[in-house]
Design a protein around this motif. Structure first.
Motif, PDB file in Angstrom:
ATOM      1  N   ILE A 125       0.782  -1.159   0.048  1.00 62.02           N
ATOM      2  CA  ILE A 125       0.058  -0.064  -0.112  1.00 62.02           C
ATOM      3  C   ILE A 125       0.678   1.334   0.103  1.00 62.02           C
ATOM      4  O   ILE A 125       1.781   1.374   0.919  1.00 62.02           O
ATOM      5  N   GLY A 126       0.633   2.097  -0.970  1.00 63.05           N
ATOM      6  CA  GLY A 126       1.364   3.364  -0.905  1.00 63.05           C
ATOM      7  C   GLY A 126       1.083   4.498   0.047  1.00 63.05           C
ATOM      8  O   GLY A 126       0.089   4.209   0.751  1.00 63.05           O
ATOM      9  N   GLU A 127       1.958   5.311   0.334  1.00 60.29           N
ATOM     10  CA  GLU A 127       1.768   6.601   1.143  1.00 60.29           C
ATOM     11  C   GLU A 127       0.349   7.090   1.134  1.00 60.29           C
ATOM     12  O   GLU A 127      -0.037   7.411  -0.036  1.00 60.29           O
ATOM     13  N   ASP A 128      -0.086   7.336   2.107  1.00 63.46           N
ATOM     14  CA  ASP A 128      -1.592   7.911   2.288  1.00 63.46           C
ATOM     15  C   ASP A 128      -2.616   7.206   1.447  1.00 63.46           C
ATOM     16  O   ASP A 128      -3.724   7.471   0.924  1.00 63.46           O
ATOM     17  N   ARG A 130      -2.637   6.210  -1.495  1.00 63.91           N
ATOM     18  CA  ARG A 130      -2.780   6.644  -2.920  1.00 63.91           C
ATOM     19  C   ARG A 130      -2.800   5.687  -4.149  1.00 63.91           C
ATOM     20  O   ARG A 130      -3.138   6.135  -5.097  1.00 63.91           O
ATOM     21  N   TRP A 131      -2.074   4.517  -3.512  1.00 56.12           N
ATOM     22  CA  TRP A 131      -1.753   3.602  -4.704  1.00 56.12           C
ATOM     23  C   TRP A 131      -1.666   2.289  -4.165  1.00 56.12           C
ATOM     24  O   TRP A 131      -1.384   2.333  -2.817  1.00 56.12           O
ATOM     25  N   VAL A 132      -1.906   1.358  -4.655  1.00 56.79           N
ATOM     26  CA  VAL A 132      -1.629  -0.005  -4.309  1.00 56.79           C
ATOM     27  C   VAL A 132      -1.218  -1.098  -5.175  1.00 56.79           C
ATOM     28  O   VAL A 132      -1.331  -0.709  -6.520  1.00 56.79           O
ATOM     29  N   VAL A 133      -0.056  -1.947  -4.956  1.00 57.35           N
ATOM     30  CA  VAL A 133       0.480  -2.996  -5.767  1.00 57.35           C
ATOM     31  C   VAL A 133      -0.421  -4.019  -6.163  1.00 57.35           C
ATOM     32  O   VAL A 133      -1.191  -4.659  -5.358  1.00 57.35           O
ATOM     33  N   VAL A 134      -0.800  -4.163  -7.356  1.00 54.52           N
ATOM     34  CA  VAL A 134      -1.582  -5.322  -7.794  1.00 54.52           C
ATOM     35  C   VAL A 134      -0.936  -6.606  -8.475  1.00 54.52           C
ATOM     36  O   VAL A 134      -1.516  -7.491  -8.585  1.00 54.52           O
ATOM     37  N   SER A 135       0.346  -6.460  -8.682  1.00 52.70           N
ATOM     38  CA  SER A 135       1.291  -7.612  -9.222  1.00 52.70           C
ATOM     39  C   SER A 135       2.586  -7.152  -9.145  1.00 52.70           C
ATOM     40  O   SER A 135       3.265  -6.212  -8.856  1.00 52.70           O
ATOM     41  N   ARG A 136       3.307  -8.129  -9.499  1.00 53.43           N
ATOM     42  CA  ARG A 136       4.916  -8.203  -9.185  1.00 53.43           C
ATOM     43  C   ARG A 136       5.571  -8.978 -10.513  1.00 53.43           C
ATOM     44  O   ARG A 136       5.320  -9.938 -10.842  1.00 53.43           O
ATOM     45  N   GLY A 137       6.487  -8.277 -11.265  1.00 56.52           N
ATOM     46  CA  GLY A 137       7.477  -8.752 -12.389  1.00 56.52           C
ATOM     47  C   GLY A 137       8.659  -9.258 -11.922  1.00 56.52           C
ATOM     48  O   GLY A 137       9.371  -8.513 -11.092  1.00 56.52           O
TER      49      GLY A 137
END
Length: 338
Positions: A125-128, A130-137
């Motif tokens: 989870i990003g700061e505040d 503002r974004w979220v990780v959905v996958s990893r390469g």
């Protein structure tokens, strides 16, 4: 699903709908999203996500995904033009975490943390919010299977500097930001490599420079080079499916995992459809679709592995150490590879 092949000049911005409260249920988001009818997403490799979005559209009929494959300075210019025209035309941005974090700091994203699923790992989870990780390469060396036997393939970072690879290795420009520099920065941060390793790579192997990782992959496929320093697992599997003589090698002392995040654009024209898609990408169905279609790894704890990943064994993943560390490595590389 709609694929936007080109980008016209910005016109009058579409009137934005009102986003539902942050605690809205998926059912409430879907009802609102159907009224909006569309979700627009920008980012690199969106063409590879077309099959993922088709599955979303089947799960949520009446909501069409329009993806635009755009990145780098072109994306920056597009967003600036939309802002100058009075507002964004896009609902979601999907990029590597270095880029989404930068855009979050610039104020592009609204705060939104999907309430479903409820167990999103804090490190995703990003700061505040503002974004979220959905996958990893997953990134690592690749090789031409007609030229290199599996037992000869490098298994550690040090193996990559063996003199037997002299004249046989290619890399995207290691002094330009991207997957290669991020991989090197992650390896430096984990102390898997150091400045001596860079010197050995330059002196013993003298890898050829290519303009992009995609060009390195193509050079390995054609046999122009035997080994590529860095490429993504997903790209390699896609080439294997086309019959190419290519394989991916995970390294025992660490392979870079690039996190891909999504951010909901503040003031977007389809805010509820954007939130619905962001939530779905983290769901069981979304995580399975990402693995099946793109061969990326999921961000949720119980996400399925992409096809064929079991053969890689236990993966020692190296996280991205941040833009500052990457820039330090770029400067070291530039000094070494003169």
């Amino acid at each position: 699903m709609t694929v936007a092949l080109g980008l016209a000049a910005c016109g009058e911005p579409e009137a934005s709908a009102e986003p539902l409260p942050d605690d809205a249920t998926i059912e409430q988001l879907y009802d609102a999203a159907k009224k909006e009818g569309e979700v627009v997403i920008y980012g690199p490799t969106q063409d590879q996500y077309a099959g993922v979005y088709e599955k979303f559209e089947k799960d949520y009929p009446g909501v069409t995904v329009t993806e635009v494959d755009i990145f780098g300075t072109e994306l920056d210019s597009r967003l600036d033009a939309e802002t100058a025209a009075g507002g964004p035309d896009v609902d979601l941005i999907h990029e590597g975490v270095a880029d989404v974090a930068r855009r979050a700091q610039d104020g592009l994203f609204a705060a939104y943390l999907p309430t479903t699923p409820a167990d999103i790992p804090a490190e995703r989870i990003g700061e505040d919010d503002r974004w979220v990780v959905v996958s990893r390469g997953l990134y690592g060396p690749i090789y031409n299977t007609d030229k290199v036997a599996a037992e000869e393939a490098p298994t550690t970072w040090d193996d990559l500097t063996d003199e037997k690879w002299s004249g046989r290795v290619g890399t995207s420009d290691p002094a330009q930001p991207g997957g290669t520099t991020q991989s090197l920065a992650a390896a430096f941060d984990a102390e898997a490599i150091d400045e001596g390793w860079l010197s050995d790579l330059n002196d013993r192997v003298a890898p050829r420079n290519y303009p992009s990782i995609a060009a390195v992959v193509q050079a390995v496929v054609t046999g122009e080079i035997d080994l590529g320093l860095v490429a993504s697992y997903g790209t390699v599997v896609q080439k294997q499916n086309e019959g190419a003589p290519i394989a991916f090698q995970a390294l025992e002392n660490g392979s870079f995992m690039l996190d891909f995040g999504v951010g909901v654009v503040d003031g977007s024209p389809h805010p509820n459809a954007g939130r619905l898609l962001a939530s779905w990408l983290l769901s069981d169905a979304g995580q399975a679709a990402i693995a099946e279609v793109t061969y990326e790894f999921g961000s949720m704890p119980d996400a399925p592995l992409p096809p064929g990943a079991e053969a890689l064994g236990e993966i020692n993943s190296l996280p991205y150490p941040g833009v500052g560390r990457e820039q330090e490595v770029i400067e070291l590389v530039a000094d070494t590879f003169k």
